[in-house]
Design a protein around this motif. Sequence first.
Motif, PDB file in Angstrom:
ATOM      1  N   THR A 244       1.128  -1.546   0.108  1.00  0.00           N
ATOM      2  CA  THR A 244      -0.131   0.199  -0.102  1.00  0.00           C
ATOM      3  C   THR A 244       0.924   1.036   0.255  1.00  0.00           C
ATOM      4  OG1 THR A 244       0.289   0.147   1.914  1.00  0.00           O
ATOM      5  CG2 THR A 244      -1.839  -1.062   1.003  1.00  0.00           C
ATOM      6  N   GLY A 245      -0.168   2.298  -0.879  1.00  0.00           N
ATOM      7  CA  GLY A 245       1.340   3.281   0.112  1.00  0.00           C
ATOM      8  C   GLY A 245       1.434   3.885  -1.410  1.00  0.00           C
ATOM      9  N   PHE A 246       1.155   3.022  -2.955  1.00  0.00           N
ATOM     10  CA  PHE A 246       1.207   3.418  -4.158  1.00  0.00           C
ATOM     11  C   PHE A 246       0.394   3.959  -5.165  1.00  0.00           C
ATOM     12  CE2 PHE A 246       3.776  -0.380  -2.293  1.00  0.00           C
ATOM     13  CZ  PHE A 246       4.921  -0.056  -2.469  1.00  0.00           C
ATOM     14  N   SER A 247       0.871   4.453  -6.049  1.00  0.00           N
ATOM     15  CA  SER A 247      -0.148   4.661  -6.468  1.00  0.00           C
ATOM     16  C   SER A 247       0.252   4.350  -7.962  1.00  0.00           C
ATOM     17  CB  SER A 247       0.430   7.010  -7.408  1.00  0.00           C
ATOM     18  OG  SER A 247       1.379   7.097  -8.129  1.00  0.00           O
ATOM     19  N   ALA A 248      -0.569   4.040  -9.249  1.00  0.00           N
ATOM     20  CA  ALA A 248      -0.424   3.229 -10.671  1.00  0.00           C
ATOM     21  C   ALA A 248       0.734   4.076 -11.137  1.00  0.00           C
ATOM     22  CB  ALA A 248      -1.904   3.461 -11.395  1.00  0.00           C
ATOM     23  N   ALA A 249       0.460   5.124 -11.208  1.00  0.00           N
ATOM     24  CA  ALA A 249       2.520   5.759 -11.934  1.00  0.00           C
ATOM     25  C   ALA A 249       3.305   5.447 -10.844  1.00  0.00           C
ATOM     26  CB  ALA A 249       2.285   7.068 -11.957  1.00  0.00           C
ATOM     27  N   LEU A 250       3.449   4.954  -9.680  1.00  0.00           N
ATOM     28  CA  LEU A 250       4.673   4.877  -8.916  1.00  0.00           C
ATOM     29  C   LEU A 250       4.658   3.294  -9.498  1.00  0.00           C
ATOM     30  CD1 LEU A 250       6.613   5.691  -7.059  1.00  0.00           C
ATOM     31  CD2 LEU A 250       4.992   5.022  -5.202  1.00  0.00           C
ATOM     32  N   ARG A 251       3.469   2.661  -9.160  1.00  0.00           N
ATOM     33  CA  ARG A 251       3.856   1.179  -9.267  1.00  0.00           C
ATOM     34  C   ARG A 251       4.519   0.622 -10.336  1.00  0.00           C
ATOM     35  NH1 ARG A 251       1.187  -2.240  -5.194  1.00  0.00           N
ATOM     36  NH2 ARG A 251      -0.316  -0.841  -4.664  1.00  0.00           N
ATOM     37  N   ARG A 252       3.821   1.432 -11.449  1.00  0.00           N
ATOM     38  CA  ARG A 252       4.738   1.637 -12.724  1.00  0.00           C
ATOM     39  C   ARG A 252       6.442   1.878 -13.252  1.00  0.00           C
ATOM     40  NH1 ARG A 252      -0.313   2.986 -14.519  1.00  0.00           N
ATOM     41  NH2 ARG A 252       0.925   5.206 -15.350  1.00  0.00           N
ATOM     42  N   SER A 253       6.773   3.258 -12.684  1.00  0.00           N
ATOM     43  CA  SER A 253       7.906   3.426 -12.703  1.00  0.00           C
ATOM     44  C   SER A 253       8.245   2.768 -11.416  1.00  0.00           C
ATOM     45  CB  SER A 253       8.010   4.834 -11.834  1.00  0.00           C
ATOM     46  OG  SER A 253       9.446   5.024 -11.428  1.00  0.00           O
ATOM     47  N   LEU A 254       8.144   1.827 -10.482  1.00  0.00           N
ATOM     48  CA  LEU A 254       9.505   1.424  -9.313  1.00  0.00           C
ATOM     49  C   LEU A 254       9.781  -0.535 -10.175  1.00  0.00           C
ATOM     50  CD1 LEU A 254       7.763   1.557  -6.154  1.00  0.00           C
ATOM     51  CD2 LEU A 254      10.313   2.743  -6.407  1.00  0.00           C
ATOM     52  N   ARG A 255       8.762  -0.699 -11.063  1.00  0.00           N
ATOM     53  CA  ARG A 255       8.495  -1.893 -11.836  1.00  0.00           C
ATOM     54  C   ARG A 255       9.921  -1.824 -12.621  1.00  0.00           C
ATOM     55  NH1 ARG A 255       4.587  -6.514 -14.202  1.00  0.00           N
ATOM     56  NH2 ARG A 255       5.898  -7.651 -15.263  1.00  0.00           N
ATOM     57  N   GLU A 256       9.517  -0.753 -13.784  1.00  0.00           N
ATOM     58  CA  GLU A 256      11.245   0.191 -14.580  1.00  0.00           C
ATOM     59  C   GLU A 256      12.307   0.141 -13.810  1.00  0.00           C
ATOM     60  OE1 GLU A 256       9.976   2.960 -16.955  1.00  0.00           O
ATOM     61  OE2 GLU A 256       8.537   2.402 -17.086  1.00  0.00           O
ATOM     62  N   GLN A 257      12.025   0.240 -12.448  1.00  0.00           N
ATOM     63  CA  GLN A 257      13.725   0.826 -12.092  1.00  0.00           C
ATOM     64  C   GLN A 257      13.791  -0.845 -11.046  1.00  0.00           C
ATOM     65  OE1 GLN A 257      12.063   4.000  -9.100  1.00  0.00           O
ATOM     66  NE2 GLN A 257      14.208   4.316  -9.217  1.00  0.00           N
ATOM     67  N   LEU A 258      13.518  -1.287 -10.774  1.00  0.00           N
ATOM     68  CA  LEU A 258      13.780  -3.132 -10.374  1.00  0.00           C
ATOM     69  C   LEU A 258      14.086  -4.178 -11.089  1.00  0.00           C
ATOM     70  CD1 LEU A 258      11.195  -3.428  -7.741  1.00  0.00           C
ATOM     71  CD2 LEU A 258      13.618  -2.726  -7.028  1.00  0.00           C
ATOM     72  N   ALA A 259      13.353  -3.899 -12.654  1.00  0.00           N
ATOM     73  CA  ALA A 259      14.150  -4.809 -13.225  1.00  0.00           C
ATOM     74  C   ALA A 259      15.006  -4.956 -13.990  1.00  0.00           C
ATOM     75  CB  ALA A 259      12.866  -4.469 -14.938  1.00  0.00           C
TER      76      ALA A 259
END
Length: 324
Positions: A244-259
């Motif tokens: 929790t605590g994520f916006s939809a845009a942040l979820r996508r951004s974090l996935r790109e960074q973590l990938a």
Amino acid sequence: MPPSISSPPSPMLATLGRPPAGEGWAFEMKWDGQRAVTDVRRDGIRLFSRNGNDITSAFPELTGPIAAAVDDHDVVLDGEIVALDAKGRPSFARLQRRMHVLRPTAQLRNEFPVTYYVFDVLDLDGESTVAKTYLERRRLLDGLGLSGRRVQVPPFWTDVDGDRMLDLAREHHLEGVVAKRVDSTYRPGRRAPEWIKTPLRKNTEVIVVGWVDGNGAARNGVGSLLLGAHDDDGDLIYVGHVGTGFSAALRRSLREQLAALERPTSPLAAPPPSRDAKGAHWVEPRLVGDVEYREYSGGSLRHPSWKGLRDDKTPDEIDLPGRH
């Protein structure tokens, strides 16, 4: 004229605890921002993060106001960079829009302006002040007369009850309080008992060790992050997951960074519970984040909520919740 410092003194850090009782303490409010040591010389100004990174270009709107505020003094200041909300309260969520941008556009600076809250002076006109007491340093700081739209010196209070200060912080929706011994010297790089911080909400830094894919509306981003921290032996252990605590845009951004950091095996010293690790993508333990939580009694954080990534702290600094 003293030369600009090539590397700043590491800031003194507070220990976690209840507000102290008794005489001999000064209280400041705890600001939800990014710690910054600033070196101001007549030939230029530089801002450094807590871990010594030069962040001057990330906050260009501060350099002119700080230089103007100190007038013709050469000075090294310690303070916090904050982003204020519409009610004038520090907002870490707003600061997140600036922390990771090395060269912000004029539009971003206008939408998410920052202010420098100064609470200590470490060097004044070529003379180190770290051996002076807290009250002596505050008098020197007050004597500089720093003020302006982008530079402020927040007040401090003595002869006041710590619990009352905490109530005031709660009433004004601030992060908490910091108590400092009035006779304490400044100890660069030390987490010392002479400074005690009391947050209103439990908060901890964590290391991102993996993620689980989202589904439904979050299917193109992370569903949850897997978190770790170092125990007393220095081993990287699992401390829970946050979804929790994520916006939809942040979820996508974090996935790109973590990938870009993905690895085939877990970086943890021991495997986490299988229910949490199901479908996990593991990553190199390089990213540090902030989470709020209800409690941690060992094993896993309860009711955590994501606040954001931090680039002012390194993974090797992150120990178990409640220790920092």
